[in-house]
Write a protein that holds these residues in place. Sequence first.
Motif, mmCIF file in Angstrom:
data_model
loop_
_atom_site.group_PDB
_atom_site.id
_atom_site.type_symbol
_atom_site.label_atom_id
_atom_site.label_comp_id
_atom_site.label_asym_id
_atom_site.label_seq_id
_atom_site.Cartn_x
_atom_site.Cartn_y
_atom_site.Cartn_z
ATOM 1 N N LYS A 17 10.849 -54.983 22.989
ATOM 2 C CA LYS A 17 11.696 -54.998 21.795
ATOM 3 C C LYS A 17 11.230 -56.088 20.830
ATOM 4 O O LYS A 17 11.146 -55.861 19.628
ATOM 5 C CB LYS A 17 13.159 -55.221 22.188
ATOM 6 C CG LYS A 17 14.113 -55.111 21.040
ATOM 7 C CD LYS A 17 15.548 -55.165 21.513
ATOM 8 C CE LYS A 17 16.487 -54.935 20.358
ATOM 9 N NZ LYS A 17 17.867 -54.819 20.793
ATOM 10 N N LYS A 18 10.893 -57.248 21.369
ATOM 11 C CA LYS A 18 10.413 -58.349 20.536
ATOM 12 C C LYS A 18 9.123 -57.953 19.814
ATOM 13 O O LYS A 18 8.962 -58.227 18.624
ATOM 14 C CB LYS A 18 10.179 -59.588 21.397
ATOM 15 C CG LYS A 18 9.734 -60.787 20.626
ATOM 16 C CD LYS A 18 9.520 -61.968 21.540
ATOM 17 C CE LYS A 18 8.924 -63.119 20.753
ATOM 18 N NZ LYS A 18 8.466 -64.199 21.593
ATOM 19 N N GLN A 35 9.955 -55.595 16.994
ATOM 20 C CA GLN A 35 10.617 -56.307 15.902
ATOM 21 C C GLN A 35 9.620 -57.157 15.122
ATOM 22 O O GLN A 35 9.709 -57.257 13.904
ATOM 23 C CB GLN A 35 11.755 -57.167 16.443
ATOM 24 C CG GLN A 35 12.926 -56.338 16.910
ATOM 25 C CD GLN A 35 13.990 -57.156 17.602
ATOM 26 O OE1 GLN A 35 13.720 -58.208 18.168
ATOM 27 N NE2 GLN A 35 15.218 -56.653 17.566
ATOM 28 N N GLU A 36 8.655 -57.777 15.820
ATOM 29 C CA GLU A 36 7.627 -58.563 15.145
ATOM 30 C C GLU A 36 6.752 -57.680 14.256
ATOM 31 O O GLU A 36 6.223 -58.140 13.249
ATOM 32 C CB GLU A 36 6.758 -59.298 16.158
ATOM 33 C CG GLU A 36 7.454 -60.464 16.816
ATOM 34 C CD GLU A 36 6.650 -61.077 17.938
ATOM 35 O OE1 GLU A 36 5.547 -60.584 18.276
ATOM 36 O OE2 GLU A 36 7.138 -62.071 18.510
#
Length: 67
Positions: free
Chosen positions: A3-4, A7-8
């Motif tokens: 998820k990170k 999102q990045e």
Amino acid sequence: MQKKTLQEMEIPSELFEIKDGKIEIAWWVLEELKEDIKEELEPSGSRLTIIERYPFEDGMLVELIPL
């Protein structure tokens, strides 16, 4: 971590969903960003595949297209 990473890459959260350890993402987003996503996720053993299903919850699999 997945998820990170998404999102990045500034992929809006409404275009992807993480469930059962898999990322479901809009196919047009995956097609557009496949090279960037491959670099980030494949070292962890992830594979990129477009999956076509019937439009029901856990619908029958119609086609798998590896990227």
